[in-house]
Every structure is written in C-alpha cells, then in structure tokens.
Design an enzyme around this catalytic site. Structure first.
Site, PDB file in Angstrom:
ATOM      1  N   CYS A 152     107.038  50.612  25.221  1.00 31.94           N
ATOM      2  CA  CYS A 152     107.028  49.277  24.606  1.00 31.94           C
ATOM      3  C   CYS A 152     107.724  48.212  25.459  1.00 31.94           C
ATOM      4  CB  CYS A 152     107.690  49.329  23.237  1.00 31.94           C
ATOM      5  SG  CYS A 152     106.795  50.289  21.997  1.00 31.94           S
ATOM      6  N   HIS A 160     110.126  43.645  23.003  1.00 33.66           N
ATOM      7  CA  HIS A 160     110.652  44.845  22.361  1.00 33.66           C
ATOM      8  C   HIS A 160     111.860  44.502  21.499  1.00 33.66           C
ATOM      9  CE1 HIS A 160     111.197  49.058  21.730  1.00 33.66           C
ATOM     10  NE2 HIS A 160     112.373  49.100  22.297  1.00 33.66           N
ATOM     11  N   ASP A 194     101.187  47.270  18.150  1.00 30.52           N
ATOM     12  CA  ASP A 194     102.151  48.231  18.685  1.00 30.52           C
ATOM     13  C   ASP A 194     101.644  49.670  18.567  1.00 30.52           C
ATOM     14  OD1 ASP A 194     104.504  49.156  19.743  1.00 30.52           O
ATOM     15  OD2 ASP A 194     105.788  48.453  18.122  1.00 30.52           O
ATOM     16  N   ASP A 195     101.577  50.374  19.688  1.00 27.09           N
ATOM     17  CA  ASP A 195     101.237  51.807  19.719  1.00 27.09           C
ATOM     18  C   ASP A 195      99.801  52.123  19.314  1.00 27.09           C
ATOM     19  OD1 ASP A 195     103.844  52.252  20.483  1.00 27.09           O
ATOM     20  OD2 ASP A 195     104.280  53.747  18.946  1.00 27.09           O
ATOM     21  N   ASP A 252      99.982  47.348  23.336  1.00 30.00           N
ATOM     22  CA  ASP A 252     100.970  47.458  24.417  1.00 30.00           C
ATOM     23  C   ASP A 252     100.844  48.740  25.228  1.00 30.00           C
ATOM     24  OD1 ASP A 252     101.926  49.032  22.330  1.00 30.00           O
ATOM     25  OD2 ASP A 252     103.980  48.276  22.422  1.00 30.00           O
ATOM     26  N   HIS A 253     100.199  49.767  24.691  1.00 27.23           N
ATOM     27  CA  HIS A 253      99.929  51.019  25.415  1.00 27.23           C
ATOM     28  C   HIS A 253      99.182  51.948  24.483  1.00 27.23           C
ATOM     29  CE1 HIS A 253     103.272  52.352  22.999  1.00 27.23           C
ATOM     30  NE2 HIS A 253     104.059  51.482  23.602  1.00 27.23           N
TER      31      HIS A 253
END
Length: 469
Positions: A76, A130, A36-37, A299-300
C-alpha cells in the site's frame, strides 16, 4: 487568496492566457477513485467468474479498460507514494508500509499540489495515501473518517487473514461516508475546476461486510483460485522467501477454511461495487458530468493461495496486477479495450496531459493519452514493479521477468503460461529475452528511507502488524 495566487502563477508562466483567466472552470474536472487491495477479480476482466461487480463493469464500459495494468509496488504505502509523487520506489527509497514517505517526498512534488497550484479545488476522503502518513496540508478539504466500524461475532478468520459477515447496515462502514463525500462534491456548484479523490478501503482486510454480501456468494458455490501443488519448486530462494508458504498458506490449509476466505474477499469486493454504483449515479446527475474525467485504479493485486502465497508482498501476476479504468469526455470511446501494458506511474503525467498542466520535471512515468484516444496505438514501454530494495519485475505484453537483489531470476511466458507455473529463467534459449527485458530495470536503487525498510517489514508486534497490512 490561494486561488488568486494560483491564477497569477499560471498567467505569468503563459500556461493560462490573460483572456482565458475567467475560463478556468472549463478545464476538466477529475474524479479520482482509488480502491484498496482489489486484484483483477472484477467482472470485466473475466479472470474470476465468481466475482459480482456490475457497477464497476458498467463504469468500465463507459470508457477505456486496461487488461494489463500494474502497480509500482505490491504494498500500500510505496504504491501510493509512487503514484501520488510521480517517483518510483527505487527513486525515493519508500519500499515498505512503515516508511514515512513525507520525509523524502516534498509537498510541492505531489499530484495534489500540482493540481492545486493549477487553480483546482482539491478535496478528498478515505485512503489515498497510506494510513498514518497523511499530509492534509496538500488538500483544501480532507475530512476525517468516522470512528470504529462494527465488529463480527465469533470467528474473525484464520490467523492474519481476517473475514467475517457483519450484522449491520451498509452505511455503518466508513466507505459509505467516504463515498458520500465524493457524491456531495459532485453535486455542489463550484466556481473553478475540481479534483475530487475517493479512496475506498474494501476489499482491504478485514473482509467484514454486511451478511447480504456473503449471501451473494454462497459457500457451496465457491471455487478455489487456480493453484498447483509444488508450484514453488522452480522458484529461486528469494522468491520463496517472499511467498512465505509456511505462514498464511500453511495456516489456511490446516484450517480447512480456504473457501470461506475466498467468499469473504468476494463479499468485500461486492460491497465496494455497491458504493461505486452510488458514486456513478451521482456522477450521472452531476452538473459537471460532461467535463469530468474519471480515473479508477487499484493500488496492487492480492493472492488468495496462488503460488502458495497470500496477500500482496510479491512480484508475480496476482500481486502486481490491478484494475485501471479511464473515462475522458471528448476523448475516450465507450466500451474500449486496451491490451497494452501500463503501470500506475502513468496516472500522474496523463492527468497533467489531459488538464493542460505541464508535467513536472521529476515525474518518471509517461502519459497514456495516446492509448486513451486509440487503445490499439503503438506502445513499447513495459510495466515495472518494485518490492523492497532492488527487487524488480518487468511485465511486457507477453512476458514477466523478475530479478531479485541477490541475482535470483524468474521468467514467465505469459501467453503460454498465464498462471506462471514454469520458470524459464534458467533455460539458455531465453537468454536474449531476459536481456531485452532487463534493460528496463532501474539503473539506480536508493537505500530504504530511514535505512530500515526491510527490517521494519519483518519487525515484531505492532510494527509487524502495520507492515503486513
């Protein structure tokens, strides 16, 4: 009973010949690792020399590492909904964190259901979809996370950018237990192929991890990310509006704690790297190692002041680029590098391809199996990222083209200008390049799910907080 029905369905479809019914466990297992992130601050990409990720780097050396991999959305919820459903945000209308993807994505279309129907045991833990929009009925096993995590003493960051060291053990954070779940499943004896998802939260905020991870990145050694004062001068109004330099960035400059925030992000990355090391140790000891695919994805991306912007929520390189790694026994070669441009929509069809499962008709991405076998093979499909309704970025190996809903544009020569300092969209010499990239934009854009996607992201109170995360 579910396993029997799934096997009968495969027999009826001709996917699984009767003589091979008992050989179902020989199908490849899947270890599905979501982070995540996490932007491209990982050692193997070399973008930030301060990051310490030895375990992720070792994982990258096991197979194919992509240098140009991008998210479907820099948020997300839509990013994960797109990857897990095989349908882009412009198809589903899921653009923000507040939209319940379950209302527009039927259970039978998801990646998990596809593998479950193909006879796989599907188990997961942590953040795959999410938070708040989980649909555990897709899974055969999905334990709840443990309770509240430790809180820091004293200051916890600057405004909405949260970071602080903790006086606690590694095991006191939820990611430890999430990793434990995947470790346990890898060590179990299974009578059929398994799909195990491990969704780690860090480095998502708050960047609250044990003090020792902060100590790995001494504050006096911290360097700020590359940035240019006045970088937004040639960015059109729609892009500036997304960046919101008057918000997080202004607050960070005023606080004088920019380096502390960078330290916190690096510390959170190092904590996650530790858990990846634990997971890979279990993988190496697992009886199914030689028949288990690993796909590792973020995710990004994330901005830490580049282009006067913080967080994701933008269509530039920092917010859209995320790591992607593949290890496929019998197909990928160790220490392979792929410089082709791909996005996360390739994950669903590629896993189907590798497992011998027909790609469902609704899945929009293309399999990258050919790139896993030969990272230098031909590939002409750029990455596409969407942020909110009808705002898109097309990323080829050499260029980034952004078109906003109001018609504003940005164009960057990524070879000469990898930090995206000079917007070439207004230069008539590049009209043909814009047209070439624009042909990859979606031809239709579904209205936001529930009709309030953008309003929700700008909402107040709890809604605003949820969207910001």
């Amino acid at each position: 009973m579910k396993r029997i029905l799934a096997t009968l369905a495969l027999l009826a479809s001709g996917i699984l010949p009767a003589a091979a019914a008992d050989a179902a466990p020989s199908k490849p297992n899947v270890l599905f690792i979501a982070i995540d992130d996490l932007n491209h601050w990982v050692g193997y990409l070399g973008r930030n020399k301060q990051t310490i990720t030895p375990n992720i780097d070792k994982l990258a050396a096991r197979g194919v590492r992509f240098t140009r991999s991008y998210c479907a959305a820099p948020v997300c919820n839509p990013s994960r909904a797109a990857l897990m459903s095989g349908m882009r945000p412009s198809t589903t209308g899921v653009y923000s964190n507040n939209e319940d993807w379950r209302t527009v994505i039927p259970e039978e279309k998801t990646l998990i259901t596809t593998f479950r129907n193909a006879g796989y045991f599907t188990g997961g833990a942590g953040k795959i979809y999410h938070g708040g929009f989980d649909r555990t009925s897709e899974w055969e096993d999905y334990p709840k996370e443990k309770g509240k995590e430790p809180k820091p003493k004293g200051s916890d960051g600057v405004g909405g950018i949260k970071f602080a060291p903790l006086d606690c053990a590694d095991s006191d954070l939820s990611d430890w237990g999430i990793t434990d779940y995947a470790i346990e499943q890898l060590g179990k004896k299974h009578d059929r192929p398994i799909f195990i998802a491990c969704g780690l939260h860090k480095p998502h905020m708050p960047w609250n991890v044990p003090q020792k991870y902060y100590d790995m990145h001494p504050l006096d050694k911290i360097e700020l990310p590359p940035h240019l004062e006045g970088d937004l001068a040639d960015v059109p109004p729609a892009g500036v509006k997304m960046a919101r330099p008057e918000g997080d960035h202004a607050a960070m400059l005023k606080s004088g704690r920019w380096k502390e925030a960078v330290q916190g992000y690096l510390a959170a990355i190092s904590y996650t790297d530790m858990n990846i090391g634990r997971l890979m140790e279990a993988y190496d000891k697992s009886p199914i190692k030689d028949n288990t695919i690993i796909v590792f994805w973020g995710d990004h991306g994330w901005h830490l002041g580049e282009k006067e912007h913080w967080r994701k929520f933008a269509l530039w390189e920092e917010s859209t680029r995320a790591p992607m790694l593949w290890v496929v026994p019998g197909l990928t070669k160790p220490d392979s590098l792929c410089e082709r441009t791909v996005d996360c929509m390739s994950i669903y069809p590629t896993l189907c391809d590798l497992a011998g499962i027909p790609k469902p008709a609704h899945v929009e991405g293309k399999s990258i199996k050919s790139l896993l076998a030969d990272p230098k093979s031909a590939w002409d499909t750029p990455a596409l990222t969407t942020h909110m309704y009808n705002n898109h970025a097309v990323r080829s190996e050499g260029w980034r083209y952004i078109r906003y809903a109001n018609g504003d544009e940005e164009l960057y020569d990524e070879t000469k200008d990898p930090l995206e300092y000079k917007n070439l969209a207004g230069d008539s010499n590049f009209a043909d390049k814009k047209a070439e990239l624009a042909k990859w934009l979606p031809t239709s854009n579904k209205e936001p799910a529930a009709g309030k996607g953008e309003d929700k992201q700008k909402g107040k109170g709890k809604k605003k907080k949820a969207a910001a995360e």
